[in-house]
Write a protein that holds these residues in place. Structure first.
Motif, PDB file in Angstrom:
ATOM      1  N   ARG A   1       0.664  -0.977  -0.109  1.00 29.51           N
ATOM      2  CA  ARG A   1       0.267  -0.128   0.224  1.00 29.51           C
ATOM      3  C   ARG A   1       0.672   0.798  -0.430  1.00 29.51           C
ATOM      4  O   ARG A   1       1.877   1.453   1.246  1.00 29.51           O
ATOM      5  CB  ARG A   1      -0.874  -0.366   1.259  1.00 29.51           C
ATOM      6  N   LEU A   2       0.838   2.219  -0.735  1.00 30.71           N
ATOM      7  CA  LEU A   2       1.296   3.423  -1.263  1.00 30.71           C
ATOM      8  C   LEU A   2       0.835   4.325  -1.186  1.00 30.71           C
ATOM      9  O   LEU A   2      -0.661   4.312  -1.546  1.00 30.71           O
ATOM     10  CB  LEU A   2       2.295   3.080  -2.666  1.00 30.71           C
ATOM     11  N   PRO A   3       1.202   5.749  -1.217  1.00 27.69           N
ATOM     12  CA  PRO A   3       0.650   6.562  -1.005  1.00 27.69           C
ATOM     13  C   PRO A   3      -0.239   7.138  -2.247  1.00 27.69           C
ATOM     14  O   PRO A   3       0.284   6.646  -3.274  1.00 27.69           O
ATOM     15  CB  PRO A   3       1.290   7.697  -0.862  1.00 27.69           C
ATOM     16  N   ASP A   4      -1.103   7.422  -2.544  1.00 27.55           N
ATOM     17  CA  ASP A   4      -1.228   8.168  -3.731  1.00 27.55           C
ATOM     18  C   ASP A   4      -0.477   8.713  -4.456  1.00 27.55           C
ATOM     19  O   ASP A   4      -0.833   8.344  -6.259  1.00 27.55           O
ATOM     20  CB  ASP A   4      -3.122   9.071  -3.921  1.00 27.55           C
ATOM     21  N   SER A   5      -0.002   9.511  -4.029  1.00 28.93           N
ATOM     22  CA  SER A   5       1.098  10.332  -4.882  1.00 28.93           C
ATOM     23  C   SER A   5       2.048   9.652  -5.676  1.00 28.93           C
ATOM     24  O   SER A   5       2.623   9.477  -6.704  1.00 28.93           O
ATOM     25  CB  SER A   5       2.194  11.460  -4.359  1.00 28.93           C
ATOM     26  N   ALA A   6       2.596   8.614  -4.737  1.00 30.48           N
ATOM     27  CA  ALA A   6       3.486   7.533  -5.309  1.00 30.48           C
ATOM     28  C   ALA A   6       2.641   6.804  -6.564  1.00 30.48           C
ATOM     29  O   ALA A   6       3.555   6.010  -7.598  1.00 30.48           O
ATOM     30  CB  ALA A   6       3.298   6.181  -4.521  1.00 30.48           C
ATOM     31  N   VAL A   7       1.060   6.671  -6.708  1.00 34.33           N
ATOM     32  CA  VAL A   7       0.513   5.755  -7.683  1.00 34.33           C
ATOM     33  C   VAL A   7       0.777   5.877  -8.999  1.00 34.33           C
ATOM     34  O   VAL A   7      -1.142   5.826  -9.709  1.00 34.33           O
ATOM     35  CB  VAL A   7      -0.358   4.957  -6.710  1.00 34.33           C
ATOM     36  N   MET A   8       0.483   7.540  -9.356  1.00 34.95           N
ATOM     37  CA  MET A   8       0.611   8.497 -10.108  1.00 34.95           C
ATOM     38  C   MET A   8       1.337   7.468 -11.749  1.00 34.95           C
ATOM     39  O   MET A   8       2.053   7.193 -11.904  1.00 34.95           O
ATOM     40  CB  MET A   8       0.998   9.633 -10.552  1.00 34.95           C
ATOM     41  N   PRO A   9       0.469   7.825 -13.240  1.00 30.69           N
ATOM     42  CA  PRO A   9       1.018   7.708 -14.368  1.00 30.69           C
ATOM     43  C   PRO A   9       2.611   7.988 -14.361  1.00 30.69           C
ATOM     44  O   PRO A   9       3.512   7.777 -15.018  1.00 30.69           O
ATOM     45  CB  PRO A   9       0.057   7.506 -15.150  1.00 30.69           C
ATOM     46  N   ASP A  10       2.590   9.444 -13.838  1.00 29.55           N
ATOM     47  CA  ASP A  10       3.179  10.318 -14.387  1.00 29.55           C
ATOM     48  C   ASP A  10       4.557  10.042 -13.293  1.00 29.55           C
ATOM     49  O   ASP A  10       5.912  11.437 -12.995  1.00 29.55           O
ATOM     50  CB  ASP A  10       3.083  11.739 -15.226  1.00 29.55           C
ATOM     51  N   GLY A  11       4.371   9.728 -12.487  1.00 31.23           N
ATOM     52  CA  GLY A  11       5.252  10.014 -11.183  1.00 31.23           C
ATOM     53  C   GLY A  11       6.496   8.990 -11.208  1.00 31.23           C
ATOM     54  O   GLY A  11       6.784   8.638 -12.051  1.00 31.23           O
ATOM     55  N   ALA A  12       7.582   9.164 -10.086  1.00 29.31           N
ATOM     56  CA  ALA A  12       9.120   8.755 -10.473  1.00 29.31           C
ATOM     57  C   ALA A  12       9.020   6.846 -10.300  1.00 29.31           C
ATOM     58  O   ALA A  12       9.682   6.455 -11.460  1.00 29.31           O
ATOM     59  CB  ALA A  12       9.595   9.649  -9.299  1.00 29.31           C
ATOM     60  N   LEU A  13       7.871   6.417  -9.401  1.00 27.95           N
ATOM     61  CA  LEU A  13       8.321   4.955  -9.490  1.00 27.95           C
ATOM     62  C   LEU A  13       7.788   4.560 -11.115  1.00 27.95           C
ATOM     63  O   LEU A  13       8.186   3.668 -11.286  1.00 27.95           O
ATOM     64  CB  LEU A  13       6.983   4.324  -8.203  1.00 27.95           C
ATOM     65  N   ALA A  14       6.603   5.603 -11.312  1.00 25.08           N
ATOM     66  CA  ALA A  14       6.263   4.185 -12.328  1.00 25.08           C
ATOM     67  C   ALA A  14       7.395   4.632 -13.858  1.00 25.08           C
ATOM     68  O   ALA A  14       7.541   3.663 -14.810  1.00 25.08           O
ATOM     69  CB  ALA A  14       4.436   5.095 -13.641  1.00 25.08           C
ATOM     70  N   ALA A  15       7.942   5.240 -13.653  1.00 25.28           N
ATOM     71  CA  ALA A  15       9.666   6.279 -14.732  1.00 25.28           C
ATOM     72  C   ALA A  15       9.598   5.308 -14.273  1.00 25.28           C
ATOM     73  O   ALA A  15      10.720   4.220 -15.749  1.00 25.28           O
ATOM     74  CB  ALA A  15       9.394   7.595 -14.623  1.00 25.28           C
ATOM     75  N   GLN A  16      10.879   4.630 -13.224  1.00 29.42           N
ATOM     76  CA  GLN A  16      11.210   3.899 -12.888  1.00 29.42           C
ATOM     77  C   GLN A  16      10.982   2.409 -13.192  1.00 29.42           C
ATOM     78  O   GLN A  16      11.643   1.655 -13.584  1.00 29.42           O
ATOM     79  CB  GLN A  16      11.733   3.192 -11.128  1.00 29.42           C
ATOM     80  N   LEU A  17       9.791   1.675 -13.539  1.00 28.71           N
ATOM     81  CA  LEU A  17       9.404   0.711 -13.769  1.00 28.71           C
ATOM     82  C   LEU A  17       9.558   0.816 -14.855  1.00 28.71           C
ATOM     83  O   LEU A  17       9.770  -0.389 -15.856  1.00 28.71           O
ATOM     84  CB  LEU A  17       8.263   0.610 -13.341  1.00 28.71           C
ATOM     85  N   GLU A  18       8.779   1.393 -16.001  1.00 30.59           N
ATOM     86  CA  GLU A  18       9.090   1.260 -17.097  1.00 30.59           C
ATOM     87  C   GLU A  18      10.037   1.527 -18.101  1.00 30.59           C
ATOM     88  O   GLU A  18      11.012   0.891 -18.421  1.00 30.59           O
ATOM     89  CB  GLU A  18       8.340   2.849 -18.126  1.00 30.59           C
ATOM     90  N   ALA A  19      11.505   2.570 -16.759  1.00 29.35           N
ATOM     91  CA  ALA A  19      12.909   2.493 -17.397  1.00 29.35           C
ATOM     92  C   ALA A  19      13.631   0.556 -17.899  1.00 29.35           C
ATOM     93  O   ALA A  19      14.145   0.208 -18.301  1.00 29.35           O
ATOM     94  CB  ALA A  19      13.212   3.158 -16.463  1.00 29.35           C
ATOM     95  N   GLN A  20      12.889  -0.417 -16.694  1.00 31.52           N
ATOM     96  CA  GLN A  20      13.289  -0.965 -16.355  1.00 31.52           C
ATOM     97  C   GLN A  20      12.294  -2.676 -17.479  1.00 31.52           C
ATOM     98  O   GLN A  20      12.459  -3.800 -17.043  1.00 31.52           O
ATOM     99  CB  GLN A  20      13.296  -1.526 -14.839  1.00 31.52           C
TER     100      GLN A  20
END
Length: 158
Positions: free
Chosen positions: A82-101
């Motif tokens: 369970r992550l904060p809503d800000s981390a689960v955004m399509p344009d967030g840093a976590l999404a960018a890191q996952l797409e890079a991998q």
């Protein structure tokens, strides 16, 4: 010894047996919940999930509104976080890191059926009260009137 004493003892046996049965079923239920929890995948903290992402161990991720994230690791294990809503955004840093991998990343919104059902409920209750009740009373009146006619017909024949 009187009959009342024997009946009381038998009654105590039923009570004890009932309590033992309830405890047995409660224990089985607890084991079932525990098994379902382990089968559904373990929960990890946000920091542990970020470490899994940084290590490249994540194969597929499904992010849902509200911060619920399910991830499948290489090797088939599934974890939930369970992550904060800000981390689960399509344009967030976590999404960018996952797409890079090259992680299979999917975003899902909440289902709207609950909201639709809750919006229809007052209308259904209104119709049940203002249409269903009078129709039910009308049906009871018709049945009562038919039974009265049948009774009068029997009296007239007899």
């Amino acid at each position: 010894m009187t009959r009342g004493g024997q009946t009381g003892r038998r009654g105590n046996g039923w009570v004890v047996g009932g309590v033992v049965a309830l405890l047995w079923f409660a224990a089985l239920g607890g084991l079932g919940w525990r098994a379902l929890e382990h089968a559904g995948g373990g929960r990890v903290s946000g920091a542990a999930f970020r470490e899994l992402v940084a290590d490249g161990r994540v194969e597929r991720v499904v992010m849902r509104d509200g911060g619920d994230v399910q991830a499948w690791l290489r090797g088939g294990q599934r974890v939930r976080v369970r992550l904060p809503d800000s981390a689960v955004m399509p344009d967030g840093a976590l999404a960018a890191q996952l797409e890079a991998q090259n992680v299979d990343l999917r975003f899902e919104g909440r289902g709207q059926w609950l909201g639709i059902a809750l919006n229809v409920l007052p209308v259904a209750l209104f119709l049940a009260v203002w249409v269903g009740v009078p129709l039910g009373l009308l049906a009871l009146g018709v049945a009562w009137r038919r039974s009265g006619r049948a009774a009068r017909a029997k009296v007239a024949e007899g």
